[in-house]
Write a protein that holds these residues in place. Sequence first.
Motif, mmCIF file in Angstrom:
data_model
loop_
_atom_site.group_PDB
_atom_site.id
_atom_site.type_symbol
_atom_site.label_atom_id
_atom_site.label_comp_id
_atom_site.label_asym_id
_atom_site.label_seq_id
_atom_site.Cartn_x
_atom_site.Cartn_y
_atom_site.Cartn_z
ATOM 1 N N HIS A 148 -2.706 12.968 -12.407
ATOM 2 C CA HIS A 148 -4.123 12.870 -12.067
ATOM 3 C C HIS A 148 -4.320 11.989 -10.840
ATOM 4 O O HIS A 148 -5.130 12.312 -9.962
ATOM 5 C CB HIS A 148 -4.905 12.300 -13.255
ATOM 6 C CG HIS A 148 -6.392 12.284 -13.054
ATOM 7 N ND1 HIS A 148 -7.201 13.353 -13.383
ATOM 8 C CD2 HIS A 148 -7.219 11.325 -12.550
ATOM 9 C CE1 HIS A 148 -8.457 13.055 -13.093
ATOM 10 N NE2 HIS A 148 -8.496 11.831 -12.598
ATOM 11 N N LEU A 149 -3.597 10.880 -10.767
ATOM 12 C CA LEU A 149 -3.705 9.985 -9.615
ATOM 13 C C LEU A 149 -3.279 10.694 -8.331
ATOM 14 O O LEU A 149 -3.945 10.575 -7.293
ATOM 15 C CB LEU A 149 -2.858 8.733 -9.828
ATOM 16 C CG LEU A 149 -3.300 7.767 -10.938
ATOM 17 C CD1 LEU A 149 -2.322 6.603 -11.035
ATOM 18 C CD2 LEU A 149 -4.704 7.254 -10.681
ATOM 19 N N MET A 150 -2.179 11.429 -8.370
ATOM 20 C CA MET A 150 -1.697 12.112 -7.179
ATOM 21 C C MET A 150 -2.668 13.195 -6.720
ATOM 22 O O MET A 150 -2.829 13.433 -5.526
ATOM 23 C CB MET A 150 -0.315 12.719 -7.456
ATOM 24 C CG MET A 150 0.794 11.680 -7.584
ATOM 25 S SD MET A 150 2.446 12.414 -7.750
ATOM 26 C CE MET A 150 2.383 13.003 -9.438
ATOM 27 N N LYS A 151 -3.362 13.825 -7.668
ATOM 28 C CA LYS A 151 -4.257 14.931 -7.327
ATOM 29 C C LYS A 151 -5.625 14.456 -6.868
ATOM 30 O O LYS A 151 -6.203 15.011 -5.921
ATOM 31 C CB LYS A 151 -4.408 15.861 -8.539
ATOM 32 C CG LYS A 151 -5.302 17.061 -8.278
ATOM 33 C CD LYS A 151 -5.356 17.971 -9.501
ATOM 34 C CE LYS A 151 -6.239 19.178 -9.233
ATOM 35 N NZ LYS A 151 -6.323 20.083 -10.430
ATOM 36 N N HIS A 152 -6.170 13.441 -7.547
ATOM 37 C CA HIS A 152 -7.564 13.059 -7.310
ATOM 38 C C HIS A 152 -7.734 11.759 -6.529
ATOM 39 O O HIS A 152 -8.860 11.411 -6.159
ATOM 40 C CB HIS A 152 -8.304 12.933 -8.646
ATOM 41 C CG HIS A 152 -8.378 14.228 -9.403
ATOM 42 N ND1 HIS A 152 -9.290 15.210 -9.086
ATOM 43 C CD2 HIS A 152 -7.648 14.685 -10.449
ATOM 44 C CE1 HIS A 152 -9.131 16.233 -9.921
ATOM 45 N NE2 HIS A 152 -8.143 15.940 -10.759
ATOM 46 N N TYR A 153 -6.659 11.027 -6.286
ATOM 47 C CA TYR A 153 -6.761 9.774 -5.537
ATOM 48 C C TYR A 153 -5.767 9.765 -4.381
ATOM 49 O O TYR A 153 -4.861 8.942 -4.338
ATOM 50 C CB TYR A 153 -6.535 8.572 -6.458
ATOM 51 C CG TYR A 153 -7.623 8.377 -7.481
ATOM 52 C CD1 TYR A 153 -8.716 7.560 -7.203
ATOM 53 C CD2 TYR A 153 -7.571 9.023 -8.701
ATOM 54 C CE1 TYR A 153 -9.726 7.392 -8.134
ATOM 55 C CE2 TYR A 153 -8.589 8.876 -9.638
ATOM 56 C CZ TYR A 153 -9.663 8.060 -9.350
ATOM 57 O OH TYR A 153 -10.667 7.899 -10.266
ATOM 58 N N PRO A 154 -5.920 10.701 -3.442
ATOM 59 C CA PRO A 154 -5.004 10.729 -2.294
ATOM 60 C C PRO A 154 -5.183 9.481 -1.437
ATOM 61 O O PRO A 154 -6.281 8.949 -1.299
ATOM 62 C CB PRO A 154 -5.440 11.988 -1.537
ATOM 63 C CG PRO A 154 -6.873 12.192 -1.924
ATOM 64 C CD PRO A 154 -6.980 11.716 -3.347
ATOM 65 N N GLY A 155 -4.094 9.020 -0.891
ATOM 66 C CA GLY A 155 -4.172 7.846 -0.022
ATOM 67 C C GLY A 155 -3.783 6.556 -0.705
ATOM 68 O O GLY A 155 -3.557 5.552 -0.029
ATOM 69 N N ILE A 156 -3.721 6.542 -2.050
ATOM 70 C CA ILE A 156 -3.294 5.319 -2.731
ATOM 71 C C ILE A 156 -1.811 5.429 -3.057
ATOM 72 O O ILE A 156 -1.266 6.531 -3.227
ATOM 73 C CB ILE A 156 -4.102 5.058 -4.026
ATOM 74 C CG1 ILE A 156 -3.698 6.051 -5.119
ATOM 75 C CG2 ILE A 156 -5.584 5.105 -3.770
ATOM 76 C CD1 ILE A 156 -4.197 5.660 -6.489
ATOM 77 N N ALA A 157 -1.150 4.291 -3.125
ATOM 78 C CA ALA A 157 0.278 4.263 -3.450
ATOM 79 C C ALA A 157 0.453 4.525 -4.942
ATOM 80 O O ALA A 157 -0.132 3.820 -5.780
ATOM 81 C CB ALA A 157 0.874 2.916 -3.061
ATOM 82 N N ILE A 158 1.193 5.554 -5.286
ATOM 83 C CA ILE A 158 1.416 5.877 -6.695
ATOM 84 C C ILE A 158 2.336 4.818 -7.304
ATOM 85 O O ILE A 158 3.418 4.551 -6.773
ATOM 86 C CB ILE A 158 2.044 7.274 -6.840
ATOM 87 C CG1 ILE A 158 1.120 8.328 -6.211
ATOM 88 C CG2 ILE A 158 2.280 7.596 -8.313
ATOM 89 C CD1 ILE A 158 -0.259 8.371 -6.804
#
Length: 228
Positions: A148-158
């Motif tokens: 979900h983070l990779m899909k909906h929060y682009p630009g943040i470090a996973i």
Amino acid sequence: MAQTVQLAPGSLALVLCRLEAQKAAGGEEERSGRAVFRAFRRANARCFWNARLARAASRLAFQGWLRRGVLLVQASPACLQVLRDAWRCRALRPPRGFRIRAVGDVFPVQMNPIAQSQFVPLADILCCAISDMNVAQTVVTQESLLEHLMKHYPGIAIPSQDILYATLGTLIRERKIYHTGEGYFIVTPRTYFITNTTIQENKRVFLSDASHPMPTSKSYLDTESGIQ
């Protein structure tokens, strides 16, 4: 530094008030700003004896409607000048049911954008993501949360698996989220923390086997989702 953004160009403001006769009669229902604008444009576009005013009125655009009866209209500088001239010589017609109290220029509305920090609090992002997934009734596991983070929060470090695990543990201790066999959930004002072992049960445990007391267990009940 971000450049200034122009939200609205220069426009004319018409300060309107409802006619007393209509107030006394109960008047019509409260009209929207666009309805008042259409009535104003229609009233002046029908001034066939004044071709300049009729043409300028037909080219007006609705800019906004402020409380207490202020109508904002926008057009080319030439059209706005025609409206100014019509107001000066008392030829500008009001929308039906109103009278015009004043007409004046409004300067362009500008915005100075506020720069965002490069630092993104991981705990806040995780809470937002878990909340969105709960609403979507998506099972929240560590794997699905990362997706979900990779899909909906682009630009943040996973975050790495260890950092994610540690942050989720901190959020659980702070009672911002909780975990059950169904996944992770956000703690809401309607989430209750239930202690299963009562005082009476503790007494029975100690009486039966004082050397092996039963540990207190804790579960969670969310009255909105029914999760326990």
